[in-house]
Structures are given as structure tokens and as C-alpha cells.
Design a protein around this motif. Structure first.
Motif, PDB file in Angstrom:
ATOM      1  N   ARG A  62       0.806  -1.230   0.000  1.00 52.52           N
ATOM      2  CA  ARG A  62       0.000   0.000   0.000  1.00 52.52           C
ATOM      3  C   ARG A  62       0.837   1.279   0.000  1.00 52.52           C
ATOM      4  O   ARG A  62       0.420   2.295  -0.546  1.00 52.52           O
ATOM      5  N   ASP A  63       2.041   1.219   0.611  1.00 53.66           N
ATOM      6  CA  ASP A  63       2.863   2.431   0.666  1.00 53.66           C
ATOM      7  C   ASP A  63       3.453   2.793  -0.697  1.00 53.66           C
ATOM      8  O   ASP A  63       3.921   3.906  -0.897  1.00 53.66           O
ATOM      9  N   PHE A  64       3.441   1.830  -1.608  1.00 54.74           N
ATOM     10  CA  PHE A  64       4.036   2.072  -2.925  1.00 54.74           C
ATOM     11  C   PHE A  64       2.994   2.345  -4.000  1.00 54.74           C
ATOM     12  O   PHE A  64       3.334   2.660  -5.133  1.00 54.74           O
ATOM     13  N   LEU A  65       1.735   2.204  -3.640  1.00 54.50           N
ATOM     14  CA  LEU A  65       0.671   2.387  -4.626  1.00 54.50           C
ATOM     15  C   LEU A  65      -0.004   3.741  -4.448  1.00 54.50           C
ATOM     16  O   LEU A  65      -0.185   4.214  -3.327  1.00 54.50           O
ATOM     17  N   GLY A  66      -0.418   4.335  -5.584  1.00 49.56           N
ATOM     18  CA  GLY A  66      -1.185   5.572  -5.505  1.00 49.56           C
ATOM     19  C   GLY A  66      -2.668   5.300  -5.319  1.00 49.56           C
ATOM     20  O   GLY A  66      -3.438   6.220  -5.078  1.00 49.56           O
ATOM     21  N   GLY A  67      -3.058   4.050  -5.449  1.00 49.96           N
ATOM     22  CA  GLY A  67      -4.461   3.708  -5.256  1.00 49.96           C
ATOM     23  C   GLY A  67      -4.796   2.381  -5.905  1.00 49.96           C
ATOM     24  O   GLY A  67      -3.926   1.680  -6.427  1.00 49.96           O
ATOM     25  N   VAL A  68      -6.070   2.064  -5.850  1.00 53.53           N
ATOM     26  CA  VAL A  68      -6.587   0.840  -6.458  1.00 53.53           C
ATOM     27  C   VAL A  68      -7.760   1.199  -7.358  1.00 53.53           C
ATOM     28  O   VAL A  68      -8.633   1.984  -6.966  1.00 53.53           O
ATOM     29  N   VAL A  69      -7.759   0.633  -8.551  1.00 53.89           N
ATOM     30  CA  VAL A  69      -8.894   0.798  -9.462  1.00 53.89           C
ATOM     31  C   VAL A  69      -9.733  -0.466  -9.374  1.00 53.89           C
ATOM     32  O   VAL A  69      -9.210  -1.573  -9.493  1.00 53.89           O
ATOM     33  N   VAL A  70     -11.030  -0.289  -9.149  1.00 54.93           N
ATOM     34  CA  VAL A  70     -11.942  -1.436  -9.161  1.00 54.93           C
ATOM     35  C   VAL A  70     -12.729  -1.349 -10.455  1.00 54.93           C
ATOM     36  O   VAL A  70     -13.495  -0.407 -10.671  1.00 54.93           O
ATOM     37  N   SER A  71     -12.484  -2.335 -11.319  1.00 59.66           N
ATOM     38  CA  SER A  71     -13.019  -2.296 -12.667  1.00 59.66           C
ATOM     39  C   SER A  71     -13.702  -3.624 -12.967  1.00 59.66           C
ATOM     40  O   SER A  71     -14.067  -4.360 -12.069  1.00 59.66           O
ATOM     41  N   GLY A  72     -13.876  -3.916 -14.235  1.00 60.46           N
ATOM     42  CA  GLY A  72     -14.542  -5.187 -14.528  1.00 60.46           C
ATOM     43  C   GLY A  72     -14.425  -5.565 -15.988  1.00 60.46           C
ATOM     44  O   GLY A  72     -13.540  -5.063 -16.692  1.00 60.46           O
ATOM     45  N   GLY A  73     -15.490  -6.341 -16.409  1.00 60.98           N
ATOM     46  CA  GLY A  73     -16.767  -6.634 -15.799  1.00 60.98           C
ATOM     47  C   GLY A  73     -17.457  -5.366 -15.316  1.00 60.98           C
ATOM     48  O   GLY A  73     -17.097  -4.273 -15.673  1.00 60.98           O
ATOM     49  N   GLU A  74     -18.448  -5.559 -14.468  1.00 61.38           N
ATOM     50  CA  GLU A  74     -19.123  -4.417 -13.861  1.00 61.38           C
ATOM     51  C   GLU A  74     -19.146  -4.585 -12.343  1.00 61.38           C
ATOM     52  O   GLU A  74     -19.923  -5.398 -11.820  1.00 61.38           O
ATOM     53  N   PRO A  75     -18.307  -3.810 -11.639  1.00 62.16           N
ATOM     54  CA  PRO A  75     -18.232  -3.978 -10.182  1.00 62.16           C
ATOM     55  C   PRO A  75     -19.567  -3.759  -9.472  1.00 62.16           C
ATOM     56  O   PRO A  75     -19.858  -4.417  -8.473  1.00 62.16           O
ATOM     57  N   ALA A  76     -20.377  -2.829  -9.985  1.00 64.59           N
ATOM     58  CA  ALA A  76     -21.577  -2.443  -9.233  1.00 64.59           C
ATOM     59  C   ALA A  76     -22.667  -3.521  -9.222  1.00 64.59           C
ATOM     60  O   ALA A  76     -23.641  -3.395  -8.481  1.00 64.59           O
ATOM     61  N   VAL A  77     -22.525  -4.585 -10.008  1.00 68.95           N
ATOM     62  CA  VAL A  77     -23.513  -5.669  -9.921  1.00 68.95           C
ATOM     63  C   VAL A  77     -23.128  -6.695  -8.858  1.00 68.95           C
ATOM     64  O   VAL A  77     -23.893  -7.612  -8.578  1.00 68.95           O
ATOM     65  N   GLN A  78     -21.968  -6.527  -8.275  1.00 68.60           N
ATOM     66  CA  GLN A  78     -21.542  -7.463  -7.225  1.00 68.60           C
ATOM     67  C   GLN A  78     -22.221  -7.063  -5.921  1.00 68.60           C
ATOM     68  O   GLN A  78     -22.109  -5.909  -5.487  1.00 68.60           O
ATOM     69  N   PRO A  79     -22.918  -7.999  -5.293  1.00 71.34           N
ATOM     70  CA  PRO A  79     -23.685  -7.635  -4.098  1.00 71.34           C
ATOM     71  C   PRO A  79     -22.824  -7.109  -2.945  1.00 71.34           C
ATOM     72  O   PRO A  79     -23.312  -6.352  -2.103  1.00 71.34           O
ATOM     73  N   ASP A  80     -21.552  -7.511  -2.907  1.00 69.90           N
ATOM     74  CA  ASP A  80     -20.706  -7.094  -1.786  1.00 69.90           C
ATOM     75  C   ASP A  80     -19.677  -6.035  -2.198  1.00 69.90           C
ATOM     76  O   ASP A  80     -18.638  -5.886  -1.542  1.00 69.90           O
ATOM     77  N   LEU A  81     -19.995  -5.287  -3.264  1.00 68.10           N
ATOM     78  CA  LEU A  81     -19.019  -4.269  -3.702  1.00 68.10           C
ATOM     79  C   LEU A  81     -18.687  -3.283  -2.577  1.00 68.10           C
ATOM     80  O   LEU A  81     -17.528  -2.972  -2.317  1.00 68.10           O
ATOM     81  N   LEU A  82     -19.723  -2.779  -1.902  1.00 68.92           N
ATOM     82  CA  LEU A  82     -19.466  -1.728  -0.903  1.00 68.92           C
ATOM     83  C   LEU A  82     -18.585  -2.248   0.237  1.00 68.92           C
ATOM     84  O   LEU A  82     -17.687  -1.542   0.705  1.00 68.92           O
ATOM     85  N   SER A  83     -18.817  -3.474   0.651  1.00 73.44           N
ATOM     86  CA  SER A  83     -17.973  -3.983   1.747  1.00 73.44           C
ATOM     87  C   SER A  83     -16.545  -4.206   1.247  1.00 73.44           C
ATOM     88  O   SER A  83     -15.577  -3.999   1.992  1.00 73.44           O
ATOM     89  N   PHE A  84     -16.381  -4.576  -0.023  1.00 72.90           N
ATOM     90  CA  PHE A  84     -15.019  -4.714  -0.565  1.00 72.90           C
ATOM     91  C   PHE A  84     -14.329  -3.353  -0.610  1.00 72.90           C
ATOM     92  O   PHE A  84     -13.170  -3.222  -0.218  1.00 72.90           O
TER      93      PHE A  84
END
Ligand code: SF4
Length: 194
Positions: A62-84
């Protein structure tokens, strides 16, 4: 999360940030020009990547990354997206969400809870042509435009499209800009690998 792919470092998925990319498996659209066709079916050709494995790797880097992209597919159809997303934020990571915009309530919830720092919404074609990408046809465009409005209202993202030869010309792009009420980042279509 059903994770179909994991890219440990990308320099182009979140411009200006070296980011890891998590690819959700499954999509509710069927774009004929899909750039990630192996991620469209809810059932992957190979094994899914365990969520814990991805989170452990991210925790170490995590200290070396500027962030994480959550992509797909379509992330928003995953029921547990928000908890991830919440697990990513708990690691102290900045999060970008790539979405086809079909689930405005999910995107609004992510933004409202501070679980997404940036959202890229794909507006695929003018509303009248949404039958090209969704069996819901014209009706599919309404939620996408709702997502566009929600993201632009809080100034937390952008609208983009993939310009496909034979589909998108300047007239079509102008129609899309009018409907979105915003400028649209136009990305050239590339043949999917394989
Ligand atoms: S929305 Fe994205 S992942 Fe889904 S079919 Fe279209 S291009 Fe592929």
C-alpha cells in the motif's frame, strides 16, 4: 467480491497514479466491442482470485501504490461491492471505481460513504442506441445518465466512452455530450488481447 483478474501495477488506469487494478467478474451489459470479454460472464473460464489474496498483497504494497482501481466486468452488480471498497479504504488506499453506470444507487452509496475517491462512468452510445449494449434498450440509458449526474454533482469523476470505428463519429459523440451534459473523455477502441 468475485475477482476475475488482478493487475498489480498499472500506470494508465488512473492517470497520474501508479495503481493496482481489481477486475470484477460478470457484467450486465453485452457491448459488442467489449475490451474485457473474459470478464463478462458471471462464470469465469478459469478460477476466481480469492479476495483475501488480493487484500493481503495490497496491504503489503500500500505504501508504494497511488491507489486501487476497481473495474470489470461491472463492479456495481456485485452484491458485496461496498464492503469490498470499505476493506480497501481500511487499508488506507485511494479507490477509483470504473462503472458502466447501470446501478446509480450503488455508485451514490459508494460516494456518499466515502468509499470511492473517483468514479469513471462509461457512457457507451446515445440513449436511443443503448439496445446495442443492453437487452433493456433505451431504458438502460436512464440509470447511466443518473449515475453521470450523481458523479458530476459531487465533482468526483468523469464521463468517458470508447470510440468504436463504424459506431462513433463526431455527430454521435456530440449527441452523447448533449445527453450527458458534460464533456466526454474519448478513448480509442483496441482489439482485446487473445
Ligand atoms: S460494460 Fe464493460 S465489461 Fe461490460 S460488456 Fe460493456 S465493455 Fe464489457
Amino acid at each position: 467480491m468475485r475477482i476475475g483478474g488482478f493487475l498489480k501495477l498499472s500506470l494508465c488506469d488512473w492517470p497520474g497514479r501508479p495503481a493496482a487494478v481489481v477486475f470484477a467478474q460478470g457484467c450486465n451489459f453485452r457491448c459488442p466491442w467489449c475490451h474485457n470479454p473474459t470478464l463478462v460472464s458471471a462464470e469465469p473460464a478459469g478460477p476466481l482470485i480469492p479476495e483475501e489474496e488480493v487484500l493481503e498483497w495490497l496491504a503489503r504494497r500500500r505504501d508504494f501504490l497511488g491507489g486501487v482501481v476497481v473495474s470489470g466486468g461491472e463492479p456495481a452488480v456485485q452484491p458485496d461491492l461496498l464492503s469490498f471498497l470499505a476493506k480497501l479504504k481500511a487499508l488506507g488506499l485511494a479507490v477509483k471505481l470504473d462503472t458502466n453506470g447501470s446501478r446509480p444507487e450503488v455508485v451514490a452509496a459508494a460516494l456518499g460513504a466515502g468509499l470511492a475517491d473517483f468514479v469513471a462512468v462509461d457512457y457507451k452510445v446515445p440513449a436511443r442506441m443503448y439496445g446495442m449494449v443492453s437487452s433493456d434498450g433505451l431504458a438502460a440509458a436512464g440509470p447511466v445518465l443518473e449515475t453521470v449526474r450523481a458523479v458530476l454533482l459531487v465533482r468526483k469523476g468523469l464521463v468517458r466512452t470508447t470510440a468504436v470505428p463504424g459506431v462513433h463519429d463526431e455527430k454521435i459523440l456530440e449527441e452523447m455530450r448533449r445527453e450527458a451534459g458534460a464533456d466526454i473523455l474519448v478513448q480509442p477502441w483496441r482489439r482485446p488481447p487473445g
